[in-house]
Design a protein around this motif. Structure first.
Motif, PDB file in Angstrom:
ATOM      1  N   SER A 221     -47.001  -0.049  33.523  1.00  0.00           N
ATOM      2  CA  SER A 221     -48.339  -0.375  33.033  1.00  0.00           C
ATOM      3  C   SER A 221     -49.273  -0.496  34.228  1.00  0.00           C
ATOM      4  CB  SER A 221     -48.309  -1.693  32.261  1.00  0.00           C
ATOM      5  OG  SER A 221     -48.043  -2.781  33.153  1.00  0.00           O
ATOM      6  N   PHE A 222     -50.534  -0.814  33.958  1.00  0.00           N
ATOM      7  CA  PHE A 222     -51.476  -1.015  35.056  1.00  0.00           C
ATOM      8  C   PHE A 222     -51.055  -2.200  35.930  1.00  0.00           C
ATOM      9  CE2 PHE A 222     -55.054   0.970  32.338  1.00  0.00           C
ATOM     10  CZ  PHE A 222     -54.693   2.233  32.786  1.00  0.00           C
ATOM     11  N   ASP A 223     -50.269  -3.104  35.366  1.00  0.00           N
ATOM     12  CA  ASP A 223     -49.800  -4.274  36.117  1.00  0.00           C
ATOM     13  C   ASP A 223     -48.406  -4.080  36.703  1.00  0.00           C
ATOM     14  OD1 ASP A 223     -52.055  -6.054  35.631  1.00  0.00           O
ATOM     15  OD2 ASP A 223     -51.388  -6.069  33.545  1.00  0.00           O
ATOM     16  N   PHE A 224     -47.778  -2.925  36.408  1.00  0.00           N
ATOM     17  CA  PHE A 224     -46.376  -2.748  36.817  1.00  0.00           C
ATOM     18  C   PHE A 224     -46.158  -1.278  37.193  1.00  0.00           C
ATOM     19  CE2 PHE A 224     -41.710  -2.647  35.369  1.00  0.00           C
ATOM     20  CZ  PHE A 224     -41.264  -3.123  36.592  1.00  0.00           C
ATOM     21  N   VAL A 225     -46.346  -0.966  38.490  1.00  0.00           N
ATOM     22  CA  VAL A 225     -46.272   0.417  38.957  1.00  0.00           C
ATOM     23  C   VAL A 225     -44.884   0.809  39.451  1.00  0.00           C
ATOM     24  CG1 VAL A 225     -46.885   0.005  41.381  1.00  0.00           C
ATOM     25  CG2 VAL A 225     -47.623   2.124  40.249  1.00  0.00           C
ATOM     26  N   GLN A 226     -43.961  -0.150  39.531  1.00  0.00           N
ATOM     27  CA  GLN A 226     -42.625   0.130  40.061  1.00  0.00           C
ATOM     28  C   GLN A 226     -41.914   1.283  39.354  1.00  0.00           C
ATOM     29  OE1 GLN A 226     -41.221  -1.195  42.861  1.00  0.00           O
ATOM     30  NE2 GLN A 226     -39.609   0.337  42.536  1.00  0.00           N
ATOM     31  N   PRO A 227     -42.037   1.416  38.019  1.00  0.00           N
ATOM     32  CA  PRO A 227     -41.366   2.552  37.365  1.00  0.00           C
ATOM     33  C   PRO A 227     -41.830   3.908  37.896  1.00  0.00           C
ATOM     34  CG  PRO A 227     -41.907   0.894  35.740  1.00  0.00           C
ATOM     35  CD  PRO A 227     -42.587   0.481  37.017  1.00  0.00           C
ATOM     36  N   GLY A 228     -43.040   3.974  38.403  1.00  0.00           N
ATOM     37  CA  GLY A 228     -43.522   5.221  38.988  1.00  0.00           C
ATOM     38  C   GLY A 228     -42.799   5.530  40.292  1.00  0.00           C
ATOM     39  N   LEU A 229     -42.587   4.505  41.105  1.00  0.00           N
ATOM     40  CA  LEU A 229     -41.825   4.676  42.341  1.00  0.00           C
ATOM     41  C   LEU A 229     -40.374   5.026  42.031  1.00  0.00           C
ATOM     42  CD1 LEU A 229     -43.301   1.608  44.269  1.00  0.00           C
ATOM     43  CD2 LEU A 229     -43.711   4.027  44.800  1.00  0.00           C
ATOM     44  N   ASP A 230     -39.824   4.383  41.008  1.00  0.00           N
ATOM     45  CA  ASP A 230     -38.445   4.676  40.600  1.00  0.00           C
ATOM     46  C   ASP A 230     -38.313   6.120  40.122  1.00  0.00           C
ATOM     47  OD1 ASP A 230     -37.791   2.055  41.181  1.00  0.00           O
ATOM     48  OD2 ASP A 230     -37.925   1.372  39.098  1.00  0.00           O
ATOM     49  N   PHE A 231     -39.338   6.601  39.440  1.00  0.00           N
ATOM     50  CA  PHE A 231     -39.311   7.983  38.960  1.00  0.00           C
ATOM     51  C   PHE A 231     -39.225   8.951  40.126  1.00  0.00           C
ATOM     52  CE2 PHE A 231     -41.695  11.906  38.208  1.00  0.00           C
ATOM     53  CZ  PHE A 231     -41.012  12.436  37.121  1.00  0.00           C
ATOM     54  N   PHE A 232     -40.023   8.733  41.163  1.00  0.00           N
ATOM     55  CA  PHE A 232     -39.987   9.642  42.308  1.00  0.00           C
ATOM     56  C   PHE A 232     -38.696   9.489  43.112  1.00  0.00           C
ATOM     57  CE2 PHE A 232     -44.437  10.321  41.376  1.00  0.00           C
ATOM     58  CZ  PHE A 232     -44.551  11.683  41.648  1.00  0.00           C
ATOM     59  N   ALA A 233     -38.113   8.291  43.077  1.00  0.00           N
ATOM     60  CA  ALA A 233     -36.805   8.117  43.710  1.00  0.00           C
ATOM     61  C   ALA A 233     -35.762   8.982  42.998  1.00  0.00           C
ATOM     62  CB  ALA A 233     -36.394   6.646  43.663  1.00  0.00           C
ATOM     63  N   LYS A 234     -35.836   9.044  41.669  1.00  0.00           N
ATOM     64  CA  LYS A 234     -34.925   9.897  40.890  1.00  0.00           C
ATOM     65  C   LYS A 234     -35.200  11.370  41.178  1.00  0.00           C
ATOM     66  CE  LYS A 234     -34.491   6.757  36.910  1.00  0.00           C
ATOM     67  NZ  LYS A 234     -34.793   6.589  35.463  1.00  0.00           N
ATOM     68  N   LEU A 235     -36.479  11.709  41.252  1.00  0.00           N
ATOM     69  CA  LEU A 235     -36.862  13.089  41.517  1.00  0.00           C
ATOM     70  C   LEU A 235     -36.363  13.534  42.890  1.00  0.00           C
ATOM     71  CD1 LEU A 235     -38.591  14.852  39.572  1.00  0.00           C
ATOM     72  CD2 LEU A 235     -40.533  14.441  41.079  1.00  0.00           C
ATOM     73  N   ILE A 373     -47.340   0.397  46.152  1.00  0.00           N
ATOM     74  CA  ILE A 373     -47.050   1.773  46.546  1.00  0.00           C
ATOM     75  C   ILE A 373     -46.924   1.887  48.059  1.00  0.00           C
ATOM     76  CG2 ILE A 373     -48.018   4.114  46.625  1.00  0.00           C
ATOM     77  CD1 ILE A 373     -49.134   3.603  43.806  1.00  0.00           C
ATOM     78  N   ALA A 374     -47.762   1.161  48.788  1.00  0.00           N
ATOM     79  CA  ALA A 374     -47.688   1.176  50.258  1.00  0.00           C
ATOM     80  C   ALA A 374     -46.330   0.670  50.731  1.00  0.00           C
ATOM     81  CB  ALA A 374     -48.804   0.323  50.847  1.00  0.00           C
ATOM     82  N   GLN A 375     -45.804  -0.328  50.035  1.00  0.00           N
ATOM     83  CA  GLN A 375     -44.522  -0.912  50.430  1.00  0.00           C
ATOM     84  C   GLN A 375     -43.323  -0.106  49.934  1.00  0.00           C
ATOM     85  OE1 GLN A 375     -44.639  -4.930  48.948  1.00  0.00           O
ATOM     86  NE2 GLN A 375     -46.059  -5.636  50.522  1.00  0.00           N
ATOM     87  N   GLY A 376     -43.484   0.567  48.769  1.00  0.00           N
ATOM     88  CA  GLY A 376     -42.333   1.195  48.152  1.00  0.00           C
ATOM     89  C   GLY A 376     -42.203   2.703  48.254  1.00  0.00           C
ATOM     90  N   TRP A 377     -43.287   3.400  48.619  1.00  0.00           N
ATOM     91  CA  TRP A 377     -43.238   4.856  48.608  1.00  0.00           C
ATOM     92  C   TRP A 377     -42.218   5.416  49.595  1.00  0.00           C
ATOM     93  CZ3 TRP A 377     -43.905   8.837  45.744  1.00  0.00           C
ATOM     94  CH2 TRP A 377     -43.954  10.122  46.298  1.00  0.00           C
ATOM     95  N   GLY A 378     -42.233   4.931  50.820  1.00  0.00           N
ATOM     96  CA  GLY A 378     -41.309   5.430  51.816  1.00  0.00           C
ATOM     97  C   GLY A 378     -39.858   5.265  51.393  1.00  0.00           C
ATOM     98  N   LYS A 379     -39.538   4.124  50.803  1.00  0.00           N
ATOM     99  CA  LYS A 379     -38.173   3.875  50.336  1.00  0.00           C
ATOM    100  C   LYS A 379     -37.815   4.830  49.192  1.00  0.00           C
ATOM    101  CE  LYS A 379     -38.387  -1.065  51.438  1.00  0.00           C
ATOM    102  NZ  LYS A 379     -38.355  -2.437  50.875  1.00  0.00           N
ATOM    103  N   ALA A 380     -38.780   5.095  48.315  1.00  0.00           N
ATOM    104  CA  ALA A 380     -38.504   5.931  47.148  1.00  0.00           C
ATOM    105  C   ALA A 380     -38.140   7.353  47.528  1.00  0.00           C
ATOM    106  CB  ALA A 380     -39.727   5.932  46.217  1.00  0.00           C
TER     107      ALA A 380
END
Length: 383
Positions: A221-235, A373-380
């Protein structure tokens, strides 16, 4: 709606500082002054400066506008730049056209007080919020400011949305047997090494928005972007994601046959690539429908403050808004122009079709998402 795109990465070179020609009515340390002694650098409206004629005169005397990260093939900026130069005789110098929103902010902060600093900014919404919070932006209201929808402008008029679009999936149907139409499709094994972004989500508006869209498509959701980072981790894990940043050249070479980007950027390729024998198809994914605008702003310490304000007036005129529309972008004043009869209906009819009206994240939601996203993108994408 509201926002974003990439314009790639590292700041390169610099603009040669233009010499400021003082107006006949005199100028102080903040640049040209209007008939009532108002400085262009502090004028909040054209009226404050003595009206549009006075603003045009002062801008012409400055003679130059410094812009940054404005590719000519991005949302029809080439036509906008040419139109402004022809109308007012003011040279628009564009530095680092492939730069990202963060590069623009970096240029403002690192060149404070310098003649080669950017005058105007075109920023992804989250970056516009950040720039305002850092007190980098000037207050200014264009003539049609009141027609910009609520929620798409800063209450202090430091930034306001200019043009926007939806995150879309562009696909080379010559190389991809069945083009994906949803985020879920992108995980299918037949798309191995084919899915690309147009920029780093920590620097680029379009990349940032794509992660947001992926979050909405995967239970976020707009308050919970982690699933987007998880999606790219899967990709990344299944080999479908490619770190190659998409451009027209990488598409034509077959390096990035599937591109997640703003619909106005993907849509402009349809006719462009058709002449080269490439069948480019564009879909706005229903499972991750996300729309935002890019925001326009003036550097608080703009070396050409009158030209900067005149540029904003041009962008929000019917001419400027329709030029964005001809570039497949949805202008902020679209509803008002449709109502008053100034909208280019032919250009509007060519926009990619989208059902419903998406919600817009709030400023605080954008701030939190940007931090996550700044904190999680690199890890994903390094997994």
């Amino acid at each position: 709606m509201t926002e974003i795109l990439p314009r790639s990465a590292v700041l390169t070179g610099g603009l040669v500082a233009a010499t400021l020609v003082l107006s006949a009515c005199g100028a102080g340390p903040d640049g040209a002054t209007g008939a009532d002694g108002e400085s262009a650098a502090t004028a909040v409206t054209a009226k404050d400066f003595g009206g549009m004629d006075a603003l045009v005169k002062a801008a012409k005397e400055e003679g130059t506008l410094h812009a940054i990260a404005l590719p000519r093939d991005w949302a029809n900026y080439g036509a906008l730049i040419d139109g402004f130069e022809k109308k007012y005789g003011i040279k628009v110098e564009v530095e680092n056209p492939g730069g990202a929103s963060q590069d623009e902010i970096n240029a403002v902060t690192s060149r404070k007080g310098q003649g080669r600093a950017p005058d105007v900014l075109d920023l992804g919404s989250s970056f516009a919020y950040s720039a305002a919070q850092q007190d980098l932006l000037a207050r200014y209201r264009v003539a049609d400011y009141s027609d910009i929808p609520d929620g798409q402008k800063d209450t202090l008029s430091r930034w306001y949305n200019g043009y926007g679009g939806y995150i879309s999936i562009g696909c080379d149907a010559n190389r991809v047997k069945t083009c994906p139409t949803t985020f879920k499709d992108l995980l299918k094994p037949e798309y191995k090494g084919q899915v690309a972004l147009n920029g780093d989500p920590t620097k680029s508006g379009s990349g940032f928005a794509t992660v947001f869209a992926a979050a909405l498509a995967n239970g976020g959701s707009f308050d919970f972007v982690q699933p987007g980072l998880d999606f790219f981790a899967k990709l990344k894990k299944n080999g479908n994601y490619t770190p190659v940043q998409s451009t027209s050249a990488t598409i034509l070479k077959g390096q990035t046959p599937i591109v997640l980007d703003w619909d106005y950027l993907n849509a402009k390729y349809v006719d462009e690539f058709k002449s080269k024998g490439l069948d480019w198809q564009v879909t706005v994914p229903e499972d991750g429908k996300f729309s935002q605008y890019y925001s326009q702003a003036i550097n608080k310490d703009a070396p050409h403050p009158a030209a900067a304000r005149l540029w904003q007036e041009y962008l929000y005129s019917a001419e400027g808004q329709n030029l964005w529309l001809k570039g497949f972008a949805r202008p902020a004043l679209m509803a008002a122009m449709e109502k008053n009869g100034t909208l280019d209906k032919t250009a509007a009819a060519k926009l990619p079709k989208v059902s419903g009206t998406p919600a817009i994240p709030t400023e605080s939601q954008m701030d939190y998402a940007k931090e996550d996203i700044a904190q999680g993108w690199g890890k994903a994408v390094s997994r």
